[in-house]
Design an enzyme around this catalytic site. Structure first.
Site, PDB file in Angstrom:
ATOM      1  N   CYS A   1       0.823  -1.210   0.000  1.00 11.73           N
ATOM      2  CA  CYS A   1       0.000   0.000   0.000  1.00 11.73           C
ATOM      3  C   CYS A   1       0.861   1.266   0.000  1.00 11.73           C
ATOM      4  CB  CYS A   1      -0.916  -0.035   1.228  1.00 11.73           C
ATOM      5  SG  CYS A   1      -1.736   1.506   1.613  1.00 11.73           S
TER       6      CYS A   1
ATOM      7  N   CYS B   1      -0.053   3.840   2.690  1.00  9.65           N
ATOM      8  CA  CYS B   1       0.405   3.345   4.003  1.00  9.65           C
ATOM      9  C   CYS B   1       1.868   3.696   4.215  1.00  9.65           C
ATOM     10  CB  CYS B   1       0.230   1.833   4.107  1.00  9.65           C
ATOM     11  SG  CYS B   1      -1.457   1.241   3.909  1.00  9.65           S
TER      12      CYS B   1
END
Length: 121
Positions: free
Chosen positions: A52, A55
């Site tokens: 991600c 993230c």
């Protein structure tokens, strides 16, 4: 002169070696729940995945900010859960985690207080 050298090297050491981190418990909800009860704090959960990009940006740009680290460390038990681990797959549905990153605040009884999805500044 020796005092100034000592002070200079002391400050230099502090600058390069001091570690201020957002203190996350990694993939261990039981530990976070226990600590939450003892310290009477809510739990902040960062649901993430290794692939991600937002993230990773949170880890690099937001969670490294001293003000954020201080606020979260003082007020919450911080927990990171990789949504692709066994624990992540088990607990993500409980909090309706469908995108990453997802941030959830829960109490020591695992009741969700608040949830927000996506990169946050």
């Amino acid at each position: 002169m020796k005092i100034f050298k000592l002070l200079f090297f002391s400050l230099l050491h502090t600058y390069f070696f001091a570690q201020n981190d957002l203190n996350f418990i990694d993939n261990n909800i039981n530990s976070a729940l226990e600590k939450s009860q003892i310290e009477n704090k809510l739990i902040f959960i960062d649901f993430y995945t290794t692939w991600c990009a937002p993230c990773k940006r949170m880890d690099k740009e937001v969670f490294t900010d001293y003000t954020i680290q201080t606020f979260f460390n003082e007020n919450f038990i911080n927990l990171k859960i990789n949504a692709e681990t066994e624990l992540g797959k088990k607990i993500s549905p409980k909090y309706e985690v469908e995108a990453f990153p997802t941030f959830v605040f829960i109490d020591s009884e695992e009741k969700m207080i608040y949830k927000i999805v996506g990169y946050q500044k």
